[in-house]
Motif scaffolding. Sequence first.
Motif, mmCIF file in Angstrom:
data_model
loop_
_atom_site.group_PDB
_atom_site.id
_atom_site.type_symbol
_atom_site.label_atom_id
_atom_site.label_comp_id
_atom_site.label_asym_id
_atom_site.label_seq_id
_atom_site.Cartn_x
_atom_site.Cartn_y
_atom_site.Cartn_z
ATOM 1 N N TYR A 206 2.353 22.815 -16.202
ATOM 2 C CA TYR A 206 3.653 22.413 -16.721
ATOM 3 C C TYR A 206 4.163 21.107 -16.139
ATOM 4 O O TYR A 206 4.850 20.345 -16.833
ATOM 5 N N PHE A 207 3.893 20.865 -14.871
ATOM 6 C CA PHE A 207 4.451 19.693 -14.211
ATOM 7 C C PHE A 207 3.387 18.910 -13.467
ATOM 8 O O PHE A 207 2.422 19.485 -12.947
ATOM 9 N N THR A 208 3.584 17.600 -13.399
ATOM 10 C CA THR A 208 2.622 16.747 -12.703
ATOM 11 C C THR A 208 2.832 16.732 -11.191
ATOM 12 O O THR A 208 1.944 16.342 -10.447
ATOM 13 N N ALA A 209 4.020 17.120 -10.747
ATOM 14 C CA ALA A 209 4.353 17.122 -9.316
ATOM 15 C C ALA A 209 5.568 18.009 -9.113
ATOM 16 O O ALA A 209 6.290 18.313 -10.068
ATOM 17 N N LYS A 210 5.816 18.401 -7.866
ATOM 18 C CA LYS A 210 6.956 19.301 -7.626
ATOM 19 C C LYS A 210 8.274 18.632 -7.986
ATOM 20 O O LYS A 210 9.217 19.293 -8.428
ATOM 21 N N GLU A 211 8.350 17.292 -7.809
ATOM 22 C CA GLU A 211 9.597 16.586 -8.128
ATOM 23 C C GLU A 211 9.993 16.776 -9.585
ATOM 24 O O GLU A 211 11.175 16.812 -9.926
ATOM 25 N N ASN B 53 7.063 33.872 -9.987
ATOM 26 C CA ASN B 53 6.037 34.867 -10.334
ATOM 27 C C ASN B 53 4.907 34.275 -11.177
ATOM 28 O O ASN B 53 4.432 34.872 -12.147
ATOM 29 N N THR B 54 4.494 33.053 -10.782
ATOM 30 C CA THR B 54 3.348 32.426 -11.426
ATOM 31 C C THR B 54 2.404 31.939 -10.331
ATOM 32 O O THR B 54 2.609 32.231 -9.154
ATOM 33 N N SER B 55 1.397 31.184 -10.729
ATOM 34 C CA SER B 55 0.438 30.653 -9.775
ATOM 35 C C SER B 55 0.591 29.146 -9.630
ATOM 36 O O SER B 55 1.240 28.488 -10.456
ATOM 37 N N ARG B 56 -0.014 28.594 -8.596
ATOM 38 C CA ARG B 56 -0.037 27.134 -8.413
ATOM 39 C C ARG B 56 -0.684 26.473 -9.624
ATOM 40 O O ARG B 56 -0.215 25.439 -10.111
ATOM 41 N N ARG B 57 -1.746 27.094 -10.135
ATOM 42 C CA ARG B 57 -2.421 26.538 -11.312
ATOM 43 C C ARG B 57 -1.483 26.505 -12.511
ATOM 44 O O ARG B 57 -1.445 25.512 -13.260
ATOM 45 N N THR B 58 -0.713 27.564 -12.687
ATOM 46 C CA THR B 58 0.250 27.594 -13.788
ATOM 47 C C THR B 58 1.280 26.493 -13.615
ATOM 48 O O THR B 58 1.659 25.816 -14.587
ATOM 49 N N PHE B 59 1.755 26.305 -12.395
ATOM 50 C CA PHE B 59 2.735 25.236 -12.146
ATOM 51 C C PHE B 59 2.205 23.906 -12.657
ATOM 52 O O PHE B 59 2.925 23.175 -13.363
ATOM 53 N N ALA C 84 7.335 11.330 -12.117
ATOM 54 C CA ALA C 84 7.148 12.779 -12.173
ATOM 55 C C ALA C 84 7.702 13.298 -13.488
ATOM 56 O O ALA C 84 8.842 13.026 -13.835
ATOM 57 N N HIS C 85 6.878 14.031 -14.222
ATOM 58 C CA HIS C 85 7.322 14.502 -15.528
ATOM 59 C C HIS C 85 6.538 15.744 -15.922
ATOM 60 O O HIS C 85 5.581 16.136 -15.257
ATOM 61 N N ALA C 86 6.976 16.350 -17.009
ATOM 62 C CA ALA C 86 6.287 17.543 -17.494
ATOM 63 C C ALA C 86 4.989 17.151 -18.173
ATOM 64 O O ALA C 86 4.880 16.099 -18.798
#
Length: 203
Positions: free
Chosen positions: A53-58, A44-50, A126-128
Motif C-alpha cells: 500500500y505504501f512506499t514508506a512509513k511516512e 492486524n496486517t503484515s509488513r509485506r501488506t504494508f 512518500a506516497h501510496a
Amino acid sequence: MRTGLRERKREQTRTALCRAAIALATESGGPEAVTVEAIADRANTSRRTFFNYFTAKEAAFVWPLYALAARFADTLGSRPDDEPVWDAVQHSLRAAVTAPDTDPALVVATDALVSASPSLAVAAEAHAVGEPTPKELYLRVKAEISRRTAADAGRDIYAQLVLEGAGMALRVAIRAWAHAGGDPLDHIDTAVRMLRHGIRPAA
C-alpha cells in the motif's frame, strides 16, 4: 481515484494502516519512533501488506492529506473549461472534503501530526503504491490552473498564486474545522472568498 469494490476494500485497509500509524505516533510522541512493523501489527496486517500500500512509513502518516489533494486534482480537471478559476478551485475543494471516504477526524489528526513533525515535511516523495508522487500531483494541478489562467495578464505569477492559495485555503479550512467545528464547507467557502477578493490577475 478509483472507486470500484476492490478499490474500496483496498481503501479500508489503507485507512486502517493510516489510523494505526497516527495512533502510534500520538502515543509515542512523534512518527520517528514508529516502525513499519508496529504499524502493521496495530492494523492486524503484515509488513509485506504494508508495502503493498505504501512506499514508506511516512506515506501512511500523510495519506489522508494526500488523498484530499488527489481528489482536488481529479475534480479540478473535470470542471467546465469556461468556469472561472476560483469557482473551479472552490468547487474542487468542496468535493475533496465531502467525498464519501473522507474521514474528518482522520484528516484533522493527520494535519496536526504533520504540523508537529518536521520530519514528515521532507518526505516529499512518500506516497501510496500505484498513485502519483506528491510532486507529480502538484505539477498536474499547476498545469490545470495555468491552463485556466492563460488569458490573464501576468499569468505565470497569477497561476502560481492561485495554486498556492488553493493549498493554503484547504489547510486553513481544516484547522478552522478542527478548532471551531461546524460544516467544513463553510470554512472552505470563507477561505476561498477571502483569497478570491485579495488575489486578482494583473491589470
